[in-house]
Enzyme design. Sequence first.
Site, PDB file in Angstrom:
ATOM      1  N   LYS A  63     -17.580 -17.263 -53.091  1.00 18.41           N
ATOM      2  CA  LYS A  63     -18.484 -16.439 -52.316  1.00 18.41           C
ATOM      3  C   LYS A  63     -17.830 -16.229 -50.945  1.00 18.41           C
ATOM      4  O   LYS A  63     -17.788 -17.143 -50.131  1.00 18.41           O
ATOM      5  CB  LYS A  63     -19.847 -17.095 -52.166  1.00 18.41           C
ATOM      6  CG  LYS A  63     -20.732 -16.109 -51.383  1.00 18.41           C
ATOM      7  CD  LYS A  63     -21.784 -16.703 -50.652  1.00 18.41           C
ATOM      8  CE  LYS A  63     -22.242 -16.019 -49.405  1.00 18.41           C
ATOM      9  NZ  LYS A  63     -21.269 -15.437 -48.489  1.00 18.41           N
ATOM     10  N   GLU A  79     -15.430 -28.731 -44.845  1.00 18.82           N
ATOM     11  CA  GLU A  79     -14.568 -28.628 -43.672  1.00 18.82           C
ATOM     12  C   GLU A  79     -15.394 -27.891 -42.636  1.00 18.82           C
ATOM     13  O   GLU A  79     -15.699 -26.713 -42.806  1.00 18.82           O
ATOM     14  CB  GLU A  79     -13.285 -27.889 -44.027  1.00 18.82           C
ATOM     15  CG  GLU A  79     -12.175 -28.127 -43.018  1.00 18.82           C
ATOM     16  CD  GLU A  79     -12.019 -26.973 -42.035  1.00 18.82           C
ATOM     17  OE1 GLU A  79     -11.383 -25.976 -42.408  1.00 18.82           O
ATOM     18  OE2 GLU A  79     -12.514 -27.072 -40.901  1.00 18.82           O
ATOM     19  N   CYS A  89     -11.442 -23.224 -36.333  1.00 21.08           N
ATOM     20  CA  CYS A  89     -12.131 -24.511 -36.264  1.00 21.08           C
ATOM     21  C   CYS A  89     -11.351 -25.558 -35.460  1.00 21.08           C
ATOM     22  O   CYS A  89     -11.939 -26.456 -34.869  1.00 21.08           O
ATOM     23  CB  CYS A  89     -12.405 -25.030 -37.659  1.00 21.08           C
ATOM     24  SG  CYS A  89     -10.966 -24.917 -38.738  1.00 21.08           S
ATOM     25  N   GLU A  93     -19.310 -26.448 -30.526  1.00 22.82           N
ATOM     26  CA  GLU A  93     -18.212 -25.575 -30.871  1.00 22.82           C
ATOM     27  C   GLU A  93     -18.636 -24.156 -30.530  1.00 22.82           C
ATOM     28  O   GLU A  93     -19.636 -23.665 -31.055  1.00 22.82           O
ATOM     29  CB  GLU A  93     -17.917 -25.675 -32.370  1.00 22.82           C
ATOM     30  CG  GLU A  93     -16.686 -24.892 -32.787  1.00 22.82           C
ATOM     31  CD  GLU A  93     -16.469 -24.921 -34.290  1.00 22.82           C
ATOM     32  OE1 GLU A  93     -17.451 -24.725 -35.018  1.00 22.82           O
ATOM     33  OE2 GLU A  93     -15.321 -25.132 -34.730  1.00 22.82           O
TER      34      GLU A  93
END
Lengths: 503, 504
Positions: free
Chosen positions: B195, B271, B305, B402
Amino acid sequence: MATQNSDDSSASSLVKNPMIKFTKLFINGEFVDSISGKTFETVDPRTREVIANIAEGDKEDVDLAVKAARQAFDHGPWPRLPGYERGRIMMKFADLIEENVEELAALEIIDGGKLFNMNKAVDIPQAASSLRYYAGAADKIHGEVLKMSRELHGYTLQEPIGVVGYIIPWNVPSIMFFLKVSLALAAGCTMVVKLAEQTPLTALFYAHLAKLAGIPNGVLNVVSGLGSTAGAAISSHMDIDAVSFTGSTEVGRKVLQAAATSNLKVVSLELRGKSPLIIFDDADVDIAADLALFGILYNKGEICVASSRVYIQEGIYEELVKKLVEKAKAWVVGDPFDPKVQQGPQVDKKQYEKVLSYIEHGKREGATLLTGGKPLGEKGYFIEPTIFSEVKEEMLIAKDEIFGPVMAVAKFKTIEEAIKRANNTRYGLAAGIVTKDLNVANTVSRSIRAGTIWINCYFAFENDIPFGGYKMSGFGKDYGLEALHKYLQVKSVVTPLYNTPWL
Amino acid sequence: MGIHNSDDSSAATFVIKNPTIKFTKLFINGEFVDSISGKTFETIDPRTGDAITRVAEGDKEDVDLAVKAARQAFDHGPWPRLPGSARGRIMMKFADLIEENVEELAALETLDAGKLFSVNKARDIPHAASSLRYYAGAADKIHGEVLKMSRELHGYTLQEPIGVVGQIIPWNYPSVMFFLKVSPALAAGCTMIIKPAEQTPLTALYYAHLAKLAGIPDGVLNVVTGLGSNAGAAISSHMDIDAVSFTGSTEVGRKILQAAATSNLKVVSLELGGKSPLIIFDDADVDIAADLALFGALYNKGEICVASSRVYVQEGIYDEFVKKLVKKAKTWVVGDPFDPKVQQGPQIDKMQHEKVLSYIEHGKREGATLLTGGRSLGEKGYFIEPTIFSDVNEEMLIAKDEIFGPVMALAKFKTIEEAIKRANNTRYGLAAGIVTKDLNVANTVSRSIRAGTIWINCYFAFDNDIPFGGYKMSGFGKDYGLDALHKYLQVKSVVTPLYNTPWL
């Protein structure tokens, strides 16, 4: 019924009634009461009597234990010792276990209804040998230097993951305790172990021996208590880095969910099974019957890999079933201290009632009751070895893990049918195959979706053999060097290379 | 401000500035099909905010179809039964086809994600192909072990493909992420449902087309475009998916793990986010360190990331470093990602654009010092100025969360112990960087930081061989390296007694 209660008192009375020396929580090297002061009862399944009151740890006690484990991990000696030194201390721990084998074996009888001579000859020594196996691995945990495709120097470090939570079951308390604890100790982790409320006694003794062996305070903490409180506190704790759980699938789900909503700790689960034993026409009928009974009645059927479904090829079906029933009727159920007894009581009232309820289901679902099916005696939680035949996979007794001395037998024609029926389960813990034919063995072992396949044997566990489920029997391996990975984290370190003769 | 929008139309010399969108439907069982509901969703060009095209919107029913196809392909199809070398050959062909179409793929990703065209063409797409080749070469080297036992038993382990896997991939590196997940799963012999992120569906659908051309059998690789809350959730809670691998935010990571717990206890690897520290010591070359820090925070417009979003500079070189850093940041070129002179394209979409600006406002309110940037750029699209805050402490939101944008949080430190403590003062643990020439400092600090990847005197040094994955709340499970295969394999132990054996 040829099964008999045995009251033979030839087992020494000193061992038969071991003193219960350790009943408190073990936190940061000390035996302490729970903060609330609460205790819970542990019951002797031979008599239904209370044998001791054990400290009942709750969330606050788990918090204390985690604090101690965190301090020991972040600042204490254990993770900083060379693996070799950890190994020496673990070896000493194993020696102490062997020195106390009789007392430990006896504690596990009165707590769990397990057979004394099995505990003494198999369970407790296996616990010590787990410790020794991983003690020898502690200084062999290596990272890798990577060969790269650019001018980079890269390597991996295998670092201990941190504070580990263990939630262990009641069926093989000593084996389970050391299966988990040995790994974390070898890797340099610190831990909080939550014992099953049914069987807290030996673990608290082991905590005492750990300290004697030289395991520093805070490295190994033991909290006895209820799953719904102490266990839940561990799975949702924000300062536990990994949790390993062995037990039911229902609780396994809760543990994983708690990890998801708390700090995404690493989870490994070893859950239920409904393992098939497939017996082909070329099997020796006597040996196959012994294996099948062993597979379901060992440890009174309270073992996740029990061969609770037995598929017998039509060629030997009649003869094998006759032998099975004959041997089952001669099976000795009674006081687990008696060396003549082959099957002790189920662990507690809840399990006892659950097994009996499944037996009733079996009768109602239309399976044929060949032998057993009733409780045994007035006192305790004894159940007759029970065999149903004509079982189909839609029946509850073929779908659910019963965790008792109840075998479901069915006949099959072809190898394809056997494979299909064997795989027709949501579980995938283990399976057994009985045949002399090389090709049948290869085909069937490759085809069954389960984590361990035993060919012409059963319960063949070894320190070297990775063990863990497929499908809804869980994920993550115990035993073997693989198992260490659960307690280690891989860190990659990369630096550019200049003036290098080659990559 | 030396930052400028670039409208240089010499970029028109590039072959494909407006690529035709050829693939917009779901790819299930080897065919491009509409979603069952017929619904579609828009994918946006972040340079302008305009829609590029509409793509089929897959929902639970479409995921069910895809899983059926993948299950059939796994249980009965050729893919898991082929020798690893045969799977490897097909994967190599797939890699060739990617390289043959590099310009078109690079352009699609620039259009869809605002990523730099030149970087896509030189790095991202070739890297995707190299992932495929790396695991193609590993496919026939997946071995079990024969165990030396302590009793007369013959025991061995088999490494079996785990089955049907779900892969939910993010929008920041569509091609790289697609193949990071797909390559080891293909090598292991699994079948899969991918996906792609709703922001960036275009290249994934193109790869599905190339997969079929390469010879990957129907049902092995299925692509369902759609929304995370529908198609993604359907994957994580599916009763017939054996494993799911997710890269994305920590919040969604939690949902996936919960869905696994309440459905069929599928194996999960995550992750997630990061707030990676870059620690620069006094002995660093100030110029190189400033370049590295900017690179670490601004690469891919900060939408990575492992971005070095926290930079700790030792006091000895602090003032000189900050001066150089701000000077370089002010000359950073933000503009049309098709333009080879541009260093930073637009943020991916409106939501991210607003989120980053909101964090910048937080930074100002929390009392950090804004050294440069801090504003949105231009009227159209989602551009933001490279932004640097200094005097940041770890309690501030801009040091905790983040941000996923071109925002750097800078702080000064005195001692190595202070640097380590502050670097570790985060719930994340994805990566970290160290700049020093001192061997001992490098060893001490790399051992001390709790993160999955440590870069010494470099940053973003990824390679096919280096295992990559987080510590703490950055997730678990590794991508890259042979380690990554384990997510897609299950170990089966087989044991038989030995009789009449000369030795164990």
